[in-house]
Design a protein around this motif. Sequence first.
Motif, short mmCIF file in Angstrom:
data_model
loop_
_atom_site.label_atom_id
_atom_site.label_comp_id
_atom_site.label_asym_id
_atom_site.label_seq_id
_atom_site.Cartn_x
_atom_site.Cartn_y
_atom_site.Cartn_z
N GLN A 163 31.97 -28.54 -21.09
CA GLN A 163 32.38 -29.47 -20.04
C GLN A 163 33.61 -28.97 -19.30
N VAL A 164 34.58 -28.47 -20.06
CA VAL A 164 35.81 -27.97 -19.45
C VAL A 164 35.51 -26.76 -18.56
N LEU A 165 34.68 -25.84 -19.06
CA LEU A 165 34.33 -24.67 -18.26
C LEU A 165 33.59 -25.05 -16.99
N LEU A 166 32.69 -26.02 -17.08
CA LEU A 166 31.96 -26.48 -15.91
C LEU A 166 32.92 -27.10 -14.89
N MET A 167 33.81 -27.97 -15.36
CA MET A 167 34.74 -28.62 -14.44
C MET A 167 35.72 -27.63 -13.81
N THR A 168 36.27 -26.71 -14.61
CA THR A 168 37.24 -25.77 -14.05
C THR A 168 36.57 -24.76 -13.13
N SER A 169 35.33 -24.39 -13.44
CA SER A 169 34.61 -23.49 -12.53
C SER A 169 34.38 -24.16 -11.19
N GLY A 170 34.00 -25.42 -11.23
CA GLY A 170 33.82 -26.16 -9.98
C GLY A 170 35.11 -26.27 -9.20
N TYR A 171 36.20 -26.52 -9.93
CA TYR A 171 37.50 -26.61 -9.26
C TYR A 171 37.86 -25.28 -8.60
N TRP A 172 37.72 -24.19 -9.32
CA TRP A 172 38.12 -22.89 -8.77
C TRP A 172 37.22 -22.47 -7.61
N ILE A 173 35.93 -22.80 -7.68
CA ILE A 173 35.04 -22.50 -6.55
C ILE A 173 35.49 -23.29 -5.32
N ALA A 174 35.79 -24.57 -5.51
CA ALA A 174 36.24 -25.40 -4.40
C ALA A 174 37.57 -24.89 -3.85
N ALA A 175 38.49 -24.51 -4.74
CA ALA A 175 39.78 -23.99 -4.29
C ALA A 175 39.61 -22.67 -3.54
N GLN A 176 38.74 -21.81 -4.04
CA GLN A 176 38.52 -20.52 -3.38
C GLN A 176 37.90 -20.72 -1.99
N MET A 177 37.02 -21.69 -1.87
CA MET A 177 36.43 -21.97 -0.55
C MET A 177 37.53 -22.41 0.42
N THR A 178 38.44 -23.24 -0.06
CA THR A 178 39.54 -23.69 0.79
C THR A 178 40.40 -22.52 1.22
N VAL A 179 40.74 -21.68 0.26
CA VAL A 179 41.62 -20.54 0.55
C VAL A 179 40.94 -19.53 1.46
N SER A 180 39.66 -19.29 1.23
CA SER A 180 38.95 -18.25 1.98
C SER A 180 38.53 -18.69 3.38
N PHE A 181 38.02 -19.90 3.50
CA PHE A 181 37.41 -20.29 4.76
C PHE A 181 38.36 -20.99 5.73
N THR A 182 39.41 -21.63 5.24
CA THR A 182 40.30 -22.36 6.13
C THR A 182 40.95 -21.44 7.16
N PRO A 183 41.52 -20.28 6.76
CA PRO A 183 42.11 -19.41 7.79
C PRO A 183 41.08 -18.94 8.84
N SER A 184 39.86 -18.63 8.38
CA SER A 184 38.82 -18.21 9.34
C SER A 184 38.48 -19.33 10.32
N LEU A 185 38.37 -20.55 9.80
CA LEU A 185 38.09 -21.68 10.69
C LEU A 185 39.23 -21.92 11.66
N LEU A 186 40.46 -21.83 11.17
CA LEU A 186 41.61 -22.05 12.05
C LEU A 186 41.69 -21.00 13.14
N ILE A 187 41.45 -19.75 12.77
CA ILE A 187 41.54 -18.66 13.75
C ILE A 187 40.34 -18.69 14.70
N GLY A 188 39.13 -18.87 14.16
CA GLY A 188 37.93 -18.76 14.97
C GLY A 188 37.63 -19.97 15.83
N TYR A 189 37.96 -21.17 15.36
CA TYR A 189 37.52 -22.37 16.07
C TYR A 189 38.65 -23.26 16.55
N LEU A 190 39.78 -23.24 15.85
CA LEU A 190 40.87 -24.14 16.22
C LEU A 190 42.00 -23.40 16.88
#
Length: 190
Positions: A163-190
């Motif tokens: 359960q802990v591995l599942l939850m932390t994996s989900g957290y890190w995937i969500a955090a990585q998406m935020t870190v990776s895609f937010t700058p691209s969205l800000l630069i490309g669209y905003l």
Amino acid sequence: LGRKRVAMLTAAGFTVATFLMASMPGYVRWGYVAPAVLIALRAVAGIFLGGGYAAPIPLALERSPKPLRGLVVGIIAAAAPAAMLFMNGSQFVLLHFISAVEYALWGWRILFYFGGVLGIVYLYYYSRVPELDKVYLLRKGDAPKQPLWELLSSREHRKTLGQVLLMTSGYWIAAQMTVSFTPSLLIGYL
């Protein structure tokens, strides 16, 4: 060492490193040494900040009331992306009031000084948090000799670990998406 002492050591380390970054001479005075020292100080601050995960988070969870532990975990999980948004928003506001040249010369230091002040607040807060019982810290003989084996061999522990591995994996995937895609969205669209 105890969780409180580790929390205090790591907080002191990243607070001092942050103030040193804010106060160091710039490129005009030190030349290429300035960015090298800045990178080295960022690495040192990162090591202390990473060490901060080992003690303050479990300490916060142990000291929070049981009904609020889920909320505390959620706040901890949201802290890194929220900090990124705060830093980007702060930089945006600063650049609205000062020119890019002023920001490059001295404005960037404001956020580092603010981070240092937050480090002092963090130190003050954790200085008031009580450590676990000293008896707990001294019970060396009572602890299992191979806690990893106990964790992996017990059916109950394996389920919890999964359960802990599942939850932390989900957290890190969500955090990585935020870190990776937010700058691209800000630069490309905003």
